[in-house]
Design a protein around this motif. Structure first.
Motif, PDB file in Angstrom:
ATOM      1  N   ASP A 109      10.174  -7.089  -3.899  1.00 30.71           N
ATOM      2  CA  ASP A 109       9.037  -7.429  -3.035  1.00 30.71           C
ATOM      3  C   ASP A 109       8.944  -8.947  -2.976  1.00 30.71           C
ATOM      4  OD1 ASP A 109       6.309  -5.555  -2.158  1.00 30.71           O
ATOM      5  OD2 ASP A 109       6.209  -7.729  -1.962  1.00 30.71           O
ATOM      6  N   PRO A 145      12.359 -13.110   1.181  1.00 31.92           N
ATOM      7  CA  PRO A 145      12.448 -12.009   2.143  1.00 31.92           C
ATOM      8  C   PRO A 145      13.824 -11.355   2.286  1.00 31.92           C
ATOM      9  CG  PRO A 145      12.050 -14.110   3.260  1.00 31.92           C
ATOM     10  CD  PRO A 145      11.914 -14.365   1.799  1.00 31.92           C
ATOM     11  N   TRP A 153       0.752  -8.890   8.745  1.00 25.55           N
ATOM     12  CA  TRP A 153       1.883  -8.756   9.663  1.00 25.55           C
ATOM     13  C   TRP A 153       1.611  -7.859  10.877  1.00 25.55           C
ATOM     14  CZ3 TRP A 153       3.537  -3.683  10.022  1.00 25.55           C
ATOM     15  CH2 TRP A 153       3.204  -2.839   8.945  1.00 25.55           C
ATOM     16  N   GLY A 195       0.810  -1.222   0.000  1.00 24.05           N
ATOM     17  CA  GLY A 195       0.000   0.000   0.000  1.00 24.05           C
ATOM     18  C   GLY A 195       0.839   1.265   0.000  1.00 24.05           C
ATOM     19  N   GLN A 196       1.684   1.426   1.000  1.00 27.36           N
ATOM     20  CA  GLN A 196       2.412   2.688   1.167  1.00 27.36           C
ATOM     21  C   GLN A 196       3.568   2.805   0.177  1.00 27.36           C
ATOM     22  OE1 GLN A 196       1.430   5.192   2.595  1.00 27.36           O
ATOM     23  NE2 GLN A 196       3.168   6.492   3.140  1.00 27.36           N
ATOM     24  N   HIS A 246      -2.058  10.557   1.106  1.00 24.94           N
ATOM     25  CA  HIS A 246      -2.547  11.290   2.266  1.00 24.94           C
ATOM     26  C   HIS A 246      -2.677  12.789   1.990  1.00 24.94           C
ATOM     27  CE1 HIS A 246      -0.666   7.564   3.986  1.00 24.94           C
ATOM     28  NE2 HIS A 246      -1.827   7.535   4.597  1.00 24.94           N
ATOM     29  N   HIS A 284      12.728  -2.971   8.259  1.00 25.86           N
ATOM     30  CA  HIS A 284      13.277  -1.637   7.965  1.00 25.86           C
ATOM     31  C   HIS A 284      14.788  -1.574   8.217  1.00 25.86           C
ATOM     32  CE1 HIS A 284       9.070   0.407   8.642  1.00 25.86           C
ATOM     33  NE2 HIS A 284       9.111  -0.389   7.605  1.00 25.86           N
ATOM     34  N   GLU A 323      10.141   3.749   5.776  1.00 27.96           N
ATOM     35  CA  GLU A 323       8.852   4.089   6.359  1.00 27.96           C
ATOM     36  C   GLU A 323       8.936   3.983   7.891  1.00 27.96           C
ATOM     37  OE1 GLU A 323       6.012   5.271   6.320  1.00 27.96           O
ATOM     38  OE2 GLU A 323       5.922   5.904   4.250  1.00 27.96           O
ATOM     39  N   VAL A 324       7.863   4.347   8.539  1.00 24.90           N
ATOM     40  CA  VAL A 324       7.835   4.453   9.996  1.00 24.90           C
ATOM     41  C   VAL A 324       7.259   3.193  10.634  1.00 24.90           C
ATOM     42  CG1 VAL A 324       7.578   6.938   9.882  1.00 24.90           C
ATOM     43  CG2 VAL A 324       5.541   5.516  10.006  1.00 24.90           C
ATOM     44  N   GLU A 332      -1.591  -5.097   5.445  1.00 27.66           N
ATOM     45  CA  GLU A 332      -1.086  -5.047   6.820  1.00 27.66           C
ATOM     46  C   GLU A 332      -1.643  -6.157   7.706  1.00 27.66           C
ATOM     47  OE1 GLU A 332      -1.134  -1.192   8.617  1.00 27.66           O
ATOM     48  OE2 GLU A 332       0.036  -0.308   7.007  1.00 27.66           O
ATOM     49  N   TRP A 342       7.515  -3.584   9.604  1.00 27.36           N
ATOM     50  CA  TRP A 342       8.446  -2.920  10.529  1.00 27.36           C
ATOM     51  C   TRP A 342       9.765  -3.655  10.727  1.00 27.36           C
ATOM     52  CZ3 TRP A 342       4.000  -2.493  14.654  1.00 27.36           C
ATOM     53  CH2 TRP A 342       3.055  -1.575  14.195  1.00 27.36           C
ATOM     54  N   ASN A 369       5.740  11.245   7.222  1.00 30.67           N
ATOM     55  CA  ASN A 369       4.976  12.125   6.343  1.00 30.67           C
ATOM     56  C   ASN A 369       4.160  13.178   7.094  1.00 30.67           C
ATOM     57  OD1 ASN A 369       3.461   9.990   7.320  1.00 30.67           O
ATOM     58  ND2 ASN A 369       2.255   9.697   5.472  1.00 30.67           N
ATOM     59  N   ALA A 385       9.499   0.330   2.233  1.00 26.06           N
ATOM     60  CA  ALA A 385       8.171   0.421   2.861  1.00 26.06           C
ATOM     61  C   ALA A 385       7.692  -1.008   3.117  1.00 26.06           C
ATOM     62  CB  ALA A 385       7.205   1.191   1.969  1.00 26.06           C
ATOM     63  N   HIS A 389       3.033  -7.616  -6.623  1.00 22.74           N
ATOM     64  CA  HIS A 389       3.251  -6.237  -6.167  1.00 22.74           C
ATOM     65  C   HIS A 389       4.409  -5.599  -6.932  1.00 22.74           C
ATOM     66  CE1 HIS A 389       1.168  -6.762  -1.958  1.00 22.74           C
ATOM     67  NE2 HIS A 389       0.441  -7.181  -2.963  1.00 22.74           N
TER      68      HIS A 389
HETATM   69  N1  LIG Z   1       3.518   6.999   6.629  1.00 28.24           N
HETATM   70  C1  LIG Z   1       2.289   6.520   6.501  1.00 28.24           C
HETATM   71  O1  LIG Z   1       1.306   7.227   6.466  1.00 28.24           O
HETATM   72  C2  LIG Z   1       2.131   5.034   6.376  1.00 28.24           C
HETATM   73  C3  LIG Z   1       0.927   4.485   5.954  1.00 28.24           C
HETATM   74  C4  LIG Z   1       0.846   3.106   5.817  1.00 28.24           C
HETATM   75  C5  LIG Z   1       1.935   2.317   6.131  1.00 28.24           C
HETATM   76  N2  LIG Z   1       3.077   2.891   6.553  1.00 28.24           N
HETATM   77  C6  LIG Z   1       4.265   2.087   6.838  1.00 28.24           C
HETATM   78  O2  LIG Z   1       4.722   1.543   5.613  1.00 28.24           O
HETATM   79  C7  LIG Z   1       5.209   0.235   5.817  1.00 28.24           C
HETATM   80  C8  LIG Z   1       4.455  -0.723   4.922  1.00 28.24           C
HETATM   81  O3  LIG Z   1       3.090  -0.648   5.222  1.00 28.24           O
HETATM   82  P1  LIG Z   1       1.979  -0.992   4.125  1.00 28.24           P
HETATM   83  O4  LIG Z   1       0.677  -0.489   4.624  1.00 28.24           O
HETATM   84  O5  LIG Z   1       2.440  -0.576   2.795  1.00 28.24           O
HETATM   85  O6  LIG Z   1       1.998  -2.581   4.239  1.00 28.24           O
HETATM   86  P2  LIG Z   1       1.731  -3.638   3.081  1.00 28.24           P
HETATM   87  O7  LIG Z   1       1.619  -4.941   3.759  1.00 28.24           O
HETATM   88  O8  LIG Z   1       0.635  -3.151   2.208  1.00 28.24           O
HETATM   89  O9  LIG Z   1       3.074  -3.577   2.214  1.00 28.24           O
HETATM   90  C9  LIG Z   1       4.275  -4.186   2.607  1.00 28.24           C
HETATM   91  C10 LIG Z   1       4.942  -4.723   1.353  1.00 28.24           C
HETATM   92  O10 LIG Z   1       6.210  -5.236   1.700  1.00 28.24           O
HETATM   93  C11 LIG Z   1       6.353  -6.528   1.089  1.00 28.24           C
HETATM   94  N3  LIG Z   1       7.330  -7.267   1.880  1.00 28.24           N
HETATM   95  C12 LIG Z   1       7.173  -7.881   3.073  1.00 28.24           C
HETATM   96  N4  LIG Z   1       8.343  -8.382   3.499  1.00 28.24           N
HETATM   97  C13 LIG Z   1       9.262  -8.066   2.560  1.00 28.24           C
HETATM   98  C14 LIG Z   1      10.642  -8.301   2.420  1.00 28.24           C
HETATM   99  N5  LIG Z   1      11.336  -8.969   3.364  1.00 28.24           N
HETATM  100  N6  LIG Z   1      11.272  -7.862   1.305  1.00 28.24           N
HETATM  101  C15 LIG Z   1      10.592  -7.197   0.353  1.00 28.24           C
HETATM  102  N7  LIG Z   1       9.267  -6.939   0.432  1.00 28.24           N
HETATM  103  C16 LIG Z   1       8.622  -7.373   1.530  1.00 28.24           C
HETATM  104  C17 LIG Z   1       4.957  -7.089   1.066  1.00 28.24           C
HETATM  105  O11 LIG Z   1       4.815  -8.128   0.121  1.00 28.24           O
HETATM  106  C18 LIG Z   1       4.151  -5.851   0.707  1.00 28.24           C
HETATM  107  O12 LIG Z   1       4.098  -5.666  -0.694  1.00 28.24           O
HETATM  108  C19 LIG Z   1       5.057  -0.041   7.297  1.00 28.24           C
HETATM  109  O13 LIG Z   1       6.238   0.272   7.935  1.00 28.24           O
HETATM  110  C20 LIG Z   1       3.984   0.918   7.743  1.00 28.24           C
HETATM  111  O14 LIG Z   1       4.107   1.273   9.100  1.00 28.24           O
HETATM  112  C21 LIG Z   1       3.200   4.229   6.687  1.00 28.24           C
END
Ligand SMILES: NC(=O)c1ccc[n+]([C@@H]2O[C@H](COP(=O)([O-])OP(=O)(O)OC[C@H]3O[C@@H](n4cnc5c(N)ncnc54)[C@H](O)[C@@H]3O)[C@@H](O)[C@H]2O)c1
Length: 447
Positions: free
Chosen positions: A80, A108, A224, A58-59, A377, A132, A149-150, A221, A129, A178, A126, A85
């Motif tokens: 990914d 991974p 995880w 997503g992010q 956002h 990261h 990302e956070v 999300e 957690w 952000n 992104a 994705h």
């Molecule tokens: N700043 C914001 O407003 C905001 C909003 C949403 C999420 N986030 C942060 O962004 C991050 C991701 O959240 P999201 O909502 O996009 O989650 P998500 O689950 O939609 O996306 C995570 C992606 O990472 C991939 N992934 C997982 N493990 C991996 C690895 N080892 N190597 C490569 N790819 C891998 C997954 O397949 C998925 O495509 C988190 O840290 C979340 O806290 C921040």
């Protein structure tokens, strides 16, 4: 022994017993090291920023959509664990007129191969957690800047790891908070910088967002995030609420987090949701959660000021980040946004922010591309990505640096420790090693 000394000694003993080893690192430093004037780190400028993106759910996808619109950006590799994705991100990149990126989808840790193989300036992650820090560290060890990302890190050890690797390899390691760039947050920073609220004494922020549906989804999300609630109790997501108000208090730039106390209440929301939405034999019904639905963490700063940070993601409620900044002449409170300034507002009455925006709108929000940004956002994500790219291309210090990533992220493990120890206070490590005293405040920057 002074009271504070005995408290510190006690805490270090307790922390060591719990494996919070990083706390002791500051005490290994020379006790009386004189603070030197700190020059924020900047890397040589670059014409083009070649990016490898890790984690395009997503992010991540939203960042990719923003970044491909920016001059001087090329996304040359995407990684990914989900090949669909990665393919979707590649489609966005080629639709923007860029060459197809190399794809890394072999599991991974395939980001390691990306960091080893690709000629990149920046690795941006992104992922969930726990990935990261491994991704950022691999990037910096292979000579690339890192953006994450956070929250940037999950444990204190990881916070230190980011700091030490960034210093050792002389690379940026930026946590992409952000909310620092949202319109009200930047207007408030401008009000603070212009002294409208007087001396700033207290702030509050939080992440108050009903995520039950997201956490129980069988995608995104949901795969995880809920798992953290089965084993961790504290403020698991502090940076959205804390980042903007920490900037108003010049954290790491004149003041710093000194210690915190944290309390979590009962855990009910996820249990109730599982019972109401899944049949008795569903695996979700067998899970147990330890994360208190509402956590409050109270931080004291080195200069004696206070910050309250909330985390509340398992209960029915409208969204809020609280966003309160209070000084000797007035205050701002968010959700809904309102301002009170002594001598300017009608006595004892809130005013709406439209009374302040014409005069105090932050220059970043006068930038047409931010106002017109359609993804991320409502424009704040576009601005944070834009500023990161601008700083890299022009060889400027990034707005937020690795010390901010570490300090803001460390609230989580410290809150977990405090919750587990009867809400006793626990000291923050000084990730800046004293440089917070002489680092200049974050100014009012331009697009
Ligand atoms: N700043 C914001 O407003 C905001 C909003 C949403 C999420 N986030 C942060 O962004 C991050 C991701 O959240 P999201 O909502 O996009 O989650 P998500 O689950 O939609 O996306 C995570 C992606 O990472 C991939 N992934 C997982 N493990 C991996 C690895 N080892 N190597 C490569 N790819 C891998 C997954 O397949 C998925 O495509 C988190 O840290 C979340 O806290 C921040």
């Amino acid at each position: 022994m002074s009271e504070s000394l005995s408290r510190r000694t006690l805490l270090e003993a307790g922390a060591a017993a719990l494996g919070v080893a990083a706390l002791t690192r500051t005490s290994a430093l020379p006790a009386q090291a004189a603070p030197q004037a700190a020059v924020p780190f900047a890397a040589p400028p670059m014409e083009e920023v070649r990016i490898g993106f890790v984690g395009v759910g997503g992010q991540g996808t939203s960042h990719v959509e923003n970044l491909v619109t920016m001059p001087g950006v090329r996304i040359v590799a995407v990684c990914d664990i989900d090949a669909l994705h990665a393919a979707n991100a590649a489609k966005i990149i080629t639709a923007a007129g860029q060459a197809p990126p190399s794809l890394y989808t072999r599991g991974p840790t395939d980001f390691l191969r990306l960091c080893e193989t690709e000629d990149l300036d920046l690795v941006f992650t992104a992922t969930p957690w726990e990935w990261h820090v491994p991704v950022c560290v691999a990037a910096m060890r292979h000579g690339k800047h890192a953006a994450t990302e956070v929250p940037a890190a999950v444990t204190l050890e990881e916070c230190w790891q980011l700091v030490e690797e960034a210093e050792k390899h002389r690379k940026h390691c930026v946590m992409m908070e952000n909310c620092n760039y949202d319109r009200m947050e930047l207007m408030v920073l401008n009000l603070v910088r212009q002294g409208v609220f007087g001396e700033i004494l207290h702030a509050e922020g939080g992440y108050l967002h009903d995520l039950r549906e997201v956490k129980f989804a069988r995608e995104g999300e949901g795969l995880w995030r809920r798992a953290h609630a089965t084993r961790r109790n504290g403020n698991l997501y502090p940076t959205h609420g804390l980042g903007p108000v920490a900037n108003c208090l010049n954290i790491n730039r004149g003041d710093s987090f000194a210690f915190l106390v944290s309390m979590s209440g009962p855990s009910r929301g996820l249990q109730d949701y599982a019972r109401e939405h899944f049949p008795p034999d569903a695996p979700e019904r067998k899970e147990t959660y330890v994360l208190g639905d509402v956590n409050q963490s109270l931080i004291k700063t080195a200069n004696g000021r206070t910050l309250l940070v909330g985390h509340d993601t398992n209960l029915p409620r409208p969204y809020s980040r609280i966003h309160q900044v209070q000084g000797t002449r007035g205050l701002f409170q968010g959700y809904p946004s309102r301002v009170y300034v002594e001598g300017r507002s009608p006595e004892h009455q809130w005013e709406t922010p439209d009374k302040y925006l014409p005069e105090f709108e932050h220059p970043l929000w006068r930038f047409d591309q931010a106002k017109n940004a359609t993804t991320g956002h409502g424009g704040m994500d576009f601005l944070e990505d834009w500023r990161l790219i601008k700083c890299l291309r022009e060889g400027l210090p990034t707005d937020m640096n690795v010390y901010d990533a570490a300090a803001l992220s460390s609230v989580t493990p410290l809150s977990e420790w405090s919750v587990a120890n009867g809400s006793r206070p626990i000291d923050f490590p000084d990730f800046t090693r004293g440089r917070w005293q002489t680092t200049p405040p974050w100014g009012i920057v331009e697009a």
